[in-house]
Design a protein around this motif. Structure first.
Motif: not given
Length: 348
Positions: A244-245, A289-290, A294-295, A341-348
């Motif tokens: 993935e990375h 996995l992100s 997955q897509l 910060q949490k929002i930006n990390a979660r919705l990347r």
């Protein structure tokens, strides 16, 4: 081999291994940043990899002036061979790999060494950016980790792979990270990365075909490692996150590939994932996995994935705007900043 005549009556704290190749514009500044450390229990191993500029002369000048400096000379064999040679000759309790065009803060080695000793770590992850990847980073650049030398000696199959660049340090670190849970970290190790046009990864980014042809070599290294240690079952998520990375995020998403190149990389990743990861990865781990990856794994072609990924990005951008707008009404600025910060990390 040339080296200093320093007589050592105890184990050195840290061996700094610095491969050197045609960096005379920046080399002196890099060396000075190591020699000016507040931590004095170190050796600096300069490995000249067949430089054709004045880099070797600069190394020899520092060798003559400083007892902590050692100098190794070799024909141009590549950065992996240079690092491996420095690693083989290191005498420190810990080894640190530093690039010869960068610099480190004066307290870098002190802070890194102290955390290693305090946490009894095999690997100390350095820098806030990479600490945010804990507890399970799939890979790290060489300069983002301090490594216990005995840990490397106990696992001699792991080294920097020759004739692979970029990703040589990603493969090296990925293997070591798979072999230990004794990981420390410190954000108080400031590394100053220098960007310039002469860096190898800048040139390789313009030669996508050359890089893509190396990826099966990456997978051969991984197959040898995971088979040798029988890790497919217990470390399948770690391996999936590497895919993935490195080949997916850094190469498929991060490089300007044409359709033919995308199709090649798409099928190369799919083939390896299907044969070496999917048989061992649980449904629960798959969900870790992100969403983009997955897509990617669920798509039948690069064209199908690109369409699905664009739709995902559009939806994510809309969600981020809505949630960030709502966050404006949080009354306390510190809390509001953390939420953003949490929002930006979660919705990347």
């Amino acid at each position: 081999m040339e080296s200093s005549d320093l007589v050592r009556d105890k184990e050195i704290g840290v061996s700094v291994v610095m491969p050197v190749f045609n960096v005379d514009k920046f080399l002196g500044e890099a060396i000075e940043s190591v020699l000016n450390q507040t931590f004095e229990d170190f050796e600096l191993i300069l490995v000249n990899d067949g430089s054709t500029d004045s880099s070797a002369a600069i190394c020899k000048r520092y060798l003559a002036l400083h007892a902590r400096v050692r100098f190794l000379d070799q024909p141009n064999l590549g950065v992996s061979a240079a690092r491996n040679r420095g690693m083989e000759n290191a005498e420190g309790k810990y080894i640190y790999f530093m690039d010869s065009d960068d610099t480190i803060d004066k307290d870098f080695l002190r802070n890194s060494y102290c955390i290693g000793e305090k946490s009894d770590a095999d690997i100390v992850v350095l820098g806030e950016y990479y600490i945010n990847r804990l507890p399970d980073p799939p890979a790290l650049p060489g300069w983002a980790m301090l490594i216990r030398r005995n840990f490397i000696k106990d696992n001699p199959i792991v080294c920097f792979p020759n004739d692979i660049q970029p990703c040589e340090d990603g493969l090296f670190s990925h293997q070591l990270l798979a072999l230990t849970n004794r990981i420390g970290s410190t954000a108080d190790a400031l590394y100053f990365y220098r960007k310039h046009d002469e860096q190898n990864h800048q040139a390789i980014n313009k030669q996508a075909d050359k890089l893509l042809k190396q990826i099966p070599q990456w997978f051969a290294v991984l197959e040898n490692f995971y088979t040798h240690y029988s890790l497919y079952l217990n470390k399948s998520l770690h391996l999936a996150r590497f895919l993935e990375h490195e080949p997916f995020e850094f190469r498929y998403l991060g490089m300007p590939l044409n359709l033919k190149q995308k199709e090649y990389l798409f099928h190369t990743i799919h083939k390896y994932f299907d044969s070496h990861v999917n048989p061992y990865l649980s449904a629960m781990d798959y969900k870790k996995l992100s969403v983009p990856f997955q897509l990617f794994l669920q798509s039948k072609s690069s064209i199908e994935f690109d369409d699905r990924y664009r739709e995902y990005c559009n939806k994510t951008a809309i969600r981020r705007k809505i949630v960030l707008f709502a966050a404006k009404f949080i009354p306390f600025s510190s809390l509001r900043r953390r939420v953003r910060q949490k929002i930006n990390a979660r919705l990347r």
